[in-house]
Write an enzyme that holds these catalytic residues in place. Structure first.
Site, PDB file in Angstrom:
ATOM      1  N   HIS A 224      -3.381   6.966   2.860  1.00 17.05           N
ATOM      2  CA  HIS A 224      -3.764   5.967   2.221  1.00 17.05           C
ATOM      3  C   HIS A 224      -5.142   5.377   2.606  1.00 17.05           C
ATOM      4  O   HIS A 224      -5.509   5.780   3.752  1.00 17.05           O
ATOM      5  CB  HIS A 224      -2.766   4.623   2.445  1.00 17.05           C
ATOM      6  CG  HIS A 224      -3.136   3.206   2.240  1.00 17.05           C
ATOM      7  ND1 HIS A 224      -3.691   3.255   1.027  1.00 17.05           N
ATOM      8  CD2 HIS A 224      -3.517   2.121   3.109  1.00 17.05           C
ATOM      9  CE1 HIS A 224      -4.023   1.825   0.917  1.00 17.05           C
ATOM     10  NE2 HIS A 224      -3.769   1.189   2.021  1.00 17.05           N
TER      11      HIS A 224
ATOM     12  N   ASN B 295     -10.094  -0.362  -0.020  1.00 21.28           N
ATOM     13  CA  ASN B 295      -8.535  -0.090  -0.113  1.00 21.28           C
ATOM     14  C   ASN B 295      -7.898  -0.726  -1.186  1.00 21.28           C
ATOM     15  O   ASN B 295      -8.072  -1.911  -1.658  1.00 21.28           O
ATOM     16  CB  ASN B 295      -7.938  -1.135   1.251  1.00 21.28           C
ATOM     17  CG  ASN B 295      -6.561  -1.070   1.206  1.00 21.28           C
ATOM     18  OD1 ASN B 295      -5.704  -0.554   0.276  1.00 21.28           O
ATOM     19  ND2 ASN B 295      -6.004  -1.556   2.262  1.00 21.28           N
TER      20      ASN B 295
ATOM     21  N   CYS C  25       0.871  -1.426   0.022  1.00 21.74           N
ATOM     22  CA  CYS C  25       0.206  -0.123   0.027  1.00 21.74           C
ATOM     23  C   CYS C  25       0.933   1.218  -0.009  1.00 21.74           C
ATOM     24  O   CYS C  25       0.366   2.456  -0.208  1.00 21.74           O
ATOM     25  CB  CYS C  25      -0.740   0.107   1.206  1.00 21.74           C
ATOM     26  SG  CYS C  25      -2.121  -1.497   1.226  1.00 21.74           S
TER      27      CYS C  25
END
Length: 325
Positions: free
Chosen positions: A250, A280, A116
Protein backbone atom coordinates in the site's frame (compact mmCIF):
# COMPACT_ATOMS: atom_id res chain seq x y z
CA UNK A 1 -16.08 -31.78 -10.97
CA UNK A 2 -12.95 -29.85 -11.99
CA UNK A 3 -11.63 -27.44 -9.37
CA UNK A 4 -11.89 -23.74 -10.16
CA UNK A 5 -9.43 -21.04 -9.19
CA UNK A 6 -9.72 -17.26 -9.30
CA UNK A 7 -7.49 -15.49 -11.81
CA UNK A 8 -6.46 -11.83 -12.07
CA UNK A 9 -7.33 -11.36 -15.75
CA UNK A 10 -6.78 -7.63 -16.11
CA UNK A 11 -5.68 -4.49 -14.32
CA UNK A 12 -6.42 -0.82 -15.04
CA UNK A 13 -6.35 2.56 -13.36
CA UNK A 14 -7.48 6.14 -13.74
CA UNK A 15 -5.96 9.33 -12.39
CA UNK A 16 -7.79 12.67 -12.51
CA UNK A 17 -6.13 15.55 -14.34
CA UNK A 18 -5.41 18.07 -11.57
CA UNK A 19 -1.84 17.57 -10.32
CA UNK A 20 -1.08 19.16 -6.95
CA UNK A 21 2.56 19.55 -5.95
CA UNK A 22 4.00 19.98 -2.48
CA UNK A 23 4.81 23.58 -3.37
CA UNK A 24 1.11 24.22 -3.97
CA UNK A 25 0.50 23.50 -0.27
CA UNK A 26 3.15 26.03 0.72
CA UNK A 27 0.73 28.75 -0.40
CA UNK A 28 -1.95 27.82 2.14
CA UNK A 29 -0.24 25.84 4.93
CA UNK A 30 2.71 26.19 7.28
CA UNK A 31 4.63 23.45 5.48
CA UNK A 32 7.26 22.98 2.79
CA UNK A 33 8.13 20.74 -0.11
CA UNK A 34 11.19 19.56 1.84
CA UNK A 35 9.17 18.70 4.97
CA UNK A 36 6.57 16.70 3.05
CA UNK A 37 9.10 14.89 0.86
CA UNK A 38 11.38 13.97 3.76
CA UNK A 39 8.61 12.65 6.01
CA UNK A 40 6.47 10.89 3.41
CA UNK A 41 8.29 10.57 0.08
CA UNK A 42 5.30 12.24 -1.63
CA UNK A 43 6.03 14.86 -4.28
CA UNK A 44 2.72 15.16 -6.13
CA UNK A 45 -0.85 13.87 -5.94
CA UNK A 46 -3.94 14.27 -8.11
CA UNK A 47 -7.33 15.64 -7.12
CA UNK A 48 -10.65 15.06 -8.86
CA UNK A 49 -12.59 18.01 -10.24
CA UNK A 50 -15.48 19.30 -8.10
CA UNK A 51 -18.02 17.78 -10.50
CA UNK A 52 -16.34 14.35 -10.47
CA UNK A 53 -17.64 11.75 -8.04
CA UNK A 54 -15.97 8.56 -6.86
CA UNK A 55 -18.19 6.60 -9.25
CA UNK A 56 -16.83 8.65 -12.16
CA UNK A 57 -13.29 7.62 -11.25
CA UNK A 58 -14.42 4.02 -10.76
CA UNK A 59 -16.14 4.03 -14.16
CA UNK A 60 -12.97 5.01 -16.00
CA UNK A 61 -10.82 2.28 -14.43
CA UNK A 62 -13.62 -0.30 -14.62
CA UNK A 63 -14.27 0.32 -18.32
CA UNK A 64 -10.59 -0.19 -19.16
CA UNK A 65 -10.31 -3.30 -16.98
CA UNK A 66 -13.24 -4.91 -18.82
CA UNK A 67 -11.70 -4.06 -22.20
CA UNK A 68 -8.30 -5.44 -21.21
CA UNK A 69 -9.93 -8.69 -20.09
CA UNK A 70 -11.44 -8.98 -23.60
CA UNK A 71 -14.92 -8.94 -22.11
CA UNK A 72 -18.03 -6.80 -22.47
CA UNK A 73 -20.15 -5.28 -19.69
CA UNK A 74 -22.68 -8.08 -20.27
CA UNK A 75 -20.03 -10.64 -19.27
CA UNK A 76 -19.61 -9.15 -15.78
CA UNK A 77 -21.59 -11.02 -13.12
CA UNK A 78 -21.08 -8.68 -10.16
CA UNK A 79 -19.48 -5.29 -9.40
CA UNK A 80 -17.82 -4.64 -6.04
CA UNK A 81 -16.31 -1.29 -5.05
CA UNK A 82 -14.03 -0.57 -2.10
CA UNK A 83 -14.07 3.08 -0.99
CA UNK A 84 -13.92 5.34 2.05
CA UNK A 85 -15.28 8.26 0.00
CA UNK A 86 -18.56 7.04 -1.54
CA UNK A 87 -20.81 9.17 -3.74
CA UNK A 88 -23.55 8.99 -1.10
CA UNK A 89 -23.31 8.66 2.66
CA UNK A 90 -25.20 5.38 3.05
CA UNK A 91 -27.12 4.66 -0.15
CA UNK A 92 -27.12 3.98 -3.00
CA UNK A 93 -23.77 2.25 -3.09
CA UNK A 94 -21.03 3.62 -5.33
CA UNK A 95 -20.97 0.18 -6.99
CA UNK A 96 -24.62 0.57 -8.02
CA UNK A 97 -23.90 3.94 -9.63
CA UNK A 98 -20.71 2.66 -11.26
CA UNK A 99 -22.41 -0.44 -12.66
CA UNK A 100 -25.12 1.73 -14.21
CA UNK A 101 -22.54 4.00 -15.83
CA UNK A 102 -20.76 0.94 -17.23
CA UNK A 103 -23.98 -0.47 -18.68
CA UNK A 104 -24.05 -3.41 -16.29
CA UNK A 105 -27.70 -3.91 -15.39
CA UNK A 106 -29.68 -6.38 -13.28
CA UNK A 107 -26.50 -7.76 -11.71
CA UNK A 108 -25.41 -7.57 -8.05
CA UNK A 109 -23.40 -4.48 -7.07
CA UNK A 110 -22.24 -3.48 -3.61
CA UNK A 111 -19.58 -1.55 -1.68
CA UNK A 112 -17.22 -2.61 1.04
CA UNK A 113 -15.56 -0.35 3.61
CA UNK A 114 -12.08 -1.52 4.57
CA UNK A 115 -10.21 1.76 4.04
CA UNK A 116 -6.72 1.30 2.57
CA UNK A 117 -6.98 -2.50 2.76
CA UNK A 118 -10.00 -2.45 0.47
CA UNK A 119 -8.43 -4.01 -2.61
CA UNK A 120 -7.05 -6.97 -0.64
CA UNK A 121 -10.51 -7.55 0.82
CA UNK A 122 -11.96 -7.37 -2.70
CA UNK A 123 -9.57 -10.07 -3.89
CA UNK A 124 -10.61 -12.29 -0.98
CA UNK A 125 -14.30 -11.85 -1.76
CA UNK A 126 -13.80 -12.41 -5.48
CA UNK A 127 -11.70 -15.52 -4.85
CA UNK A 128 -14.44 -16.98 -2.65
CA UNK A 129 -17.18 -16.23 -5.19
CA UNK A 130 -15.22 -17.86 -8.01
CA UNK A 131 -14.20 -20.96 -6.09
CA UNK A 132 -17.78 -21.50 -4.89
CA UNK A 133 -18.94 -21.18 -8.54
CA UNK A 134 -21.26 -18.32 -7.58
CA UNK A 135 -19.91 -16.02 -10.32
CA UNK A 136 -17.57 -16.39 -13.29
CA UNK A 137 -16.40 -12.83 -14.04
CA UNK A 138 -16.13 -10.26 -11.25
CA UNK A 139 -15.25 -6.58 -11.58
CA UNK A 140 -13.51 -5.23 -8.48
CA UNK A 141 -12.67 -1.55 -8.10
CA UNK A 142 -10.82 0.48 -5.50
CA UNK A 143 -11.90 4.09 -6.06
CA UNK A 144 -11.33 7.17 -3.96
CA UNK A 145 -12.09 10.85 -3.98
CA UNK A 146 -10.27 11.26 -0.67
CA UNK A 147 -10.07 15.01 -1.27
CA UNK A 148 -13.81 15.10 -0.46
CA UNK A 149 -13.16 14.05 3.17
CA UNK A 150 -9.97 16.04 3.85
CA UNK A 151 -9.53 19.06 6.09
CA UNK A 152 -7.29 21.33 4.02
CA UNK A 153 -6.29 23.25 7.13
CA UNK A 154 -4.80 20.11 8.71
CA UNK A 155 -1.27 19.77 7.35
CA UNK A 156 -0.88 16.40 9.06
CA UNK A 157 -3.43 14.75 6.75
CA UNK A 158 -4.28 16.81 3.66
CA UNK A 159 -0.79 16.57 2.15
CA UNK A 160 -0.78 12.77 2.35
CA UNK A 161 -3.71 11.75 0.16
CA UNK A 162 -4.72 11.79 -3.48
CA UNK A 163 -7.63 10.72 -5.67
CA UNK A 164 -7.73 7.90 -8.21
CA UNK A 165 -9.08 4.47 -9.02
CA UNK A 166 -7.82 1.01 -9.85
CA UNK A 167 -9.84 -1.90 -11.22
CA UNK A 168 -9.41 -5.55 -12.07
CA UNK A 169 -11.42 -8.38 -13.55
CA UNK A 170 -11.19 -11.64 -11.62
CA UNK A 171 -12.31 -14.68 -13.62
CA UNK A 172 -12.49 -18.42 -13.24
CA UNK A 173 -9.62 -20.67 -14.35
CA UNK A 174 -8.72 -24.33 -13.93
CA UNK A 175 -4.99 -23.55 -13.73
CA UNK A 176 -3.61 -22.96 -10.24
CA UNK A 177 -0.41 -21.50 -11.71
CA UNK A 178 -2.51 -18.59 -13.07
CA UNK A 179 -4.52 -17.97 -9.93
CA UNK A 180 -4.86 -15.82 -6.85
CA UNK A 181 -2.82 -18.21 -4.75
CA UNK A 182 -3.72 -17.00 -1.26
CA UNK A 183 -5.28 -14.03 0.55
CA UNK A 184 -5.08 -13.16 4.25
CA UNK A 185 -7.29 -10.42 5.75
CA UNK A 186 -7.87 -9.31 9.32
CA UNK A 187 -9.08 -6.41 11.47
CA UNK A 188 -8.94 -5.01 14.98
CA UNK A 189 -11.39 -2.28 15.99
CA UNK A 190 -9.40 -1.57 19.16
CA UNK A 191 -7.50 1.08 17.21
CA UNK A 192 -10.50 2.78 15.60
CA UNK A 193 -9.75 6.17 17.16
CA UNK A 194 -6.32 6.40 15.50
CA UNK A 195 -7.69 6.77 11.95
CA UNK A 196 -11.34 7.58 11.22
CA UNK A 197 -13.92 9.98 9.82
CA UNK A 198 -16.55 11.21 12.32
CA UNK A 199 -20.18 10.32 11.70
CA UNK A 200 -22.94 12.74 10.74
CA UNK A 201 -24.73 14.17 13.74
CA UNK A 202 -21.56 14.28 15.83
CA UNK A 203 -21.63 16.68 18.78
CA UNK A 204 -20.26 20.22 18.57
CA UNK A 205 -17.21 19.06 20.54
CA UNK A 206 -16.34 16.42 17.93
CA UNK A 207 -13.80 16.99 15.14
CA UNK A 208 -14.88 18.11 11.71
CA UNK A 209 -16.49 15.46 9.53
CA UNK A 210 -13.13 15.00 7.83
CA UNK A 211 -10.49 12.32 8.02
CA UNK A 212 -8.76 12.26 11.41
CA UNK A 213 -5.42 10.54 12.00
CA UNK A 214 -2.86 10.15 14.77
CA UNK A 215 0.06 9.74 12.44
CA UNK A 216 2.83 8.48 14.74
CA UNK A 217 0.66 5.77 16.29
CA UNK A 218 -0.60 4.63 12.88
CA UNK A 219 2.99 4.49 11.57
CA UNK A 220 4.15 2.22 14.39
CA UNK A 221 1.23 -0.18 14.06
CA UNK A 222 1.50 -0.26 10.27
CA UNK A 223 5.18 -1.23 10.13
CA UNK A 224 4.82 -3.94 12.76
CA UNK A 225 1.60 -5.41 11.35
CA UNK A 226 2.57 -5.32 7.66
CA UNK A 227 5.93 -6.99 8.22
CA UNK A 228 4.41 -9.82 10.24
CA UNK A 229 1.55 -10.29 7.80
CA UNK A 230 3.94 -10.67 4.87
CA UNK A 231 6.08 -13.15 6.78
CA UNK A 232 3.00 -15.20 7.63
CA UNK A 233 1.63 -15.49 4.10
CA UNK A 234 5.05 -16.34 2.64
CA UNK A 235 5.68 -19.02 5.24
CA UNK A 236 2.16 -20.44 4.87
CA UNK A 237 2.77 -20.94 1.14
CA UNK A 238 6.44 -21.99 1.43
CA UNK A 239 7.54 -19.06 -0.72
CA UNK A 240 10.77 -17.12 -0.18
CA UNK A 241 11.01 -13.34 -0.68
CA UNK A 242 13.37 -13.84 -3.64
CA UNK A 243 10.70 -15.94 -5.39
CA UNK A 244 8.39 -12.90 -5.60
CA UNK A 245 8.65 -10.88 -8.81
CA UNK A 246 7.03 -7.75 -7.40
CA UNK A 247 6.21 -6.64 -3.86
CA UNK A 248 3.32 -4.17 -4.15
CA UNK A 249 2.68 -2.54 -0.76
CA UNK A 250 0.00 0.00 0.00
CA UNK A 251 1.40 3.37 -1.06
CA UNK A 252 0.93 5.41 2.12
CA UNK A 253 4.37 6.54 3.18
CA UNK A 254 7.83 5.85 1.75
CA UNK A 255 9.30 5.36 5.21
CA UNK A 256 6.78 2.60 5.99
CA UNK A 257 7.46 0.89 2.64
CA UNK A 258 11.22 1.06 3.11
CA UNK A 259 11.03 -0.22 6.69
CA UNK A 260 8.92 -3.23 5.70
CA UNK A 261 11.06 -3.90 2.62
CA UNK A 262 14.26 -3.92 4.66
CA UNK A 263 12.80 -6.19 7.33
CA UNK A 264 11.86 -8.73 4.64
CA UNK A 265 15.00 -8.42 2.48
CA UNK A 266 13.24 -7.32 -0.69
CA UNK A 267 15.52 -5.75 -3.29
CA UNK A 268 14.74 -2.28 -4.68
CA UNK A 269 13.93 -3.92 -8.02
CA UNK A 270 11.18 -5.99 -6.40
CA UNK A 271 9.44 -3.09 -4.61
CA UNK A 272 6.85 -1.14 -6.59
CA UNK A 273 6.74 2.56 -5.66
CA UNK A 274 4.13 5.09 -6.78
CA UNK A 275 3.61 7.04 -3.55
CA UNK A 276 5.88 9.82 -4.81
CA UNK A 277 3.54 10.43 -7.78
CA UNK A 278 0.08 9.80 -6.39
CA UNK A 279 0.26 10.01 -2.59
CA UNK A 280 -2.01 7.73 -0.58
CA UNK A 281 -5.04 6.83 -2.71
CA UNK A 282 -6.43 4.42 -0.09
CA UNK A 283 -8.30 1.47 -1.66
CA UNK A 284 -7.10 2.51 -5.13
CA UNK A 285 -3.45 2.44 -4.12
CA UNK A 286 -2.51 -1.18 -4.84
CA UNK A 287 -4.35 -1.63 -8.18
CA UNK A 288 -2.96 1.72 -9.36
CA UNK A 289 0.55 0.52 -8.48
CA UNK A 290 0.03 -2.79 -10.29
CA UNK A 291 -1.23 -0.94 -13.36
CA UNK A 292 1.86 1.27 -13.24
CA UNK A 293 4.20 -1.67 -13.82
CA UNK A 294 1.75 -3.20 -16.30
CA UNK A 295 1.64 -0.11 -18.52
CA UNK A 296 5.42 0.24 -18.24
CA UNK A 297 5.76 -3.26 -19.69
CA UNK A 298 7.42 -4.65 -16.57
CA UNK A 299 4.60 -6.96 -15.46
CA UNK A 300 4.42 -10.21 -17.43
CA UNK A 301 2.04 -13.16 -17.47
CA UNK A 302 2.96 -15.61 -14.75
CA UNK A 303 4.70 -13.04 -12.56
CA UNK A 304 4.08 -13.54 -8.84
CA UNK A 305 2.83 -10.47 -6.99
CA UNK A 306 2.89 -10.04 -3.23
CA UNK A 307 0.37 -7.42 -2.12
CA UNK A 308 0.20 -5.91 1.36
CA UNK A 309 -2.02 -3.20 2.86
CA UNK A 310 -2.98 -1.57 6.15
CA UNK A 311 -5.82 0.86 6.80
CA UNK A 312 -8.28 2.41 9.18
CA UNK A 313 -10.24 0.08 11.35
CA UNK A 314 -7.57 -1.13 11.73
CA UNK A 315 -7.77 -3.48 8.78
CA UNK A 316 -4.92 -5.24 7.03
CA UNK A 317 -4.28 -7.94 4.50
CA UNK A 318 -1.86 -9.59 2.11
CA UNK A 319 -2.20 -11.60 -1.08
CA UNK A 320 -0.08 -13.79 -3.34
CA UNK A 321 -1.28 -13.41 -6.91
CA UNK A 322 -0.07 -14.79 -10.23
CA UNK A 323 -0.80 -12.23 -12.93
CA UNK A 324 -2.74 -13.70 -15.86
CA UNK A 325 -3.53 -10.60 -17.93
Amino acid sequence: MEQLFASLKSIASYVPSQCVSNKDFEKTLDTSDEWISKRTGIQTRYFAAPEQNTSDLAYEAGKLAIERANLTPNDIDVVIVATLSPDYLTMPSTACITAHKLGIHNKPAFDISSACSGFIYLLDIAKSFIQSRTYKNILIIGAEKVSSVLDFQDRGTCVLFGDGSGAAVVSATTEKSKSILDVHVAANGQYADLLYTPRLGATSNSPKQCLQMKGNEVFKQAVKTLAQDVKDILEHNAIKPQDVNFFVPHQANLRIINAVGEMLDFSPEQIVLTVQKYGNTSAASIPMAIDEIYTQGKLKNGDLLLLDAFGGGFTWGSALVYFNG
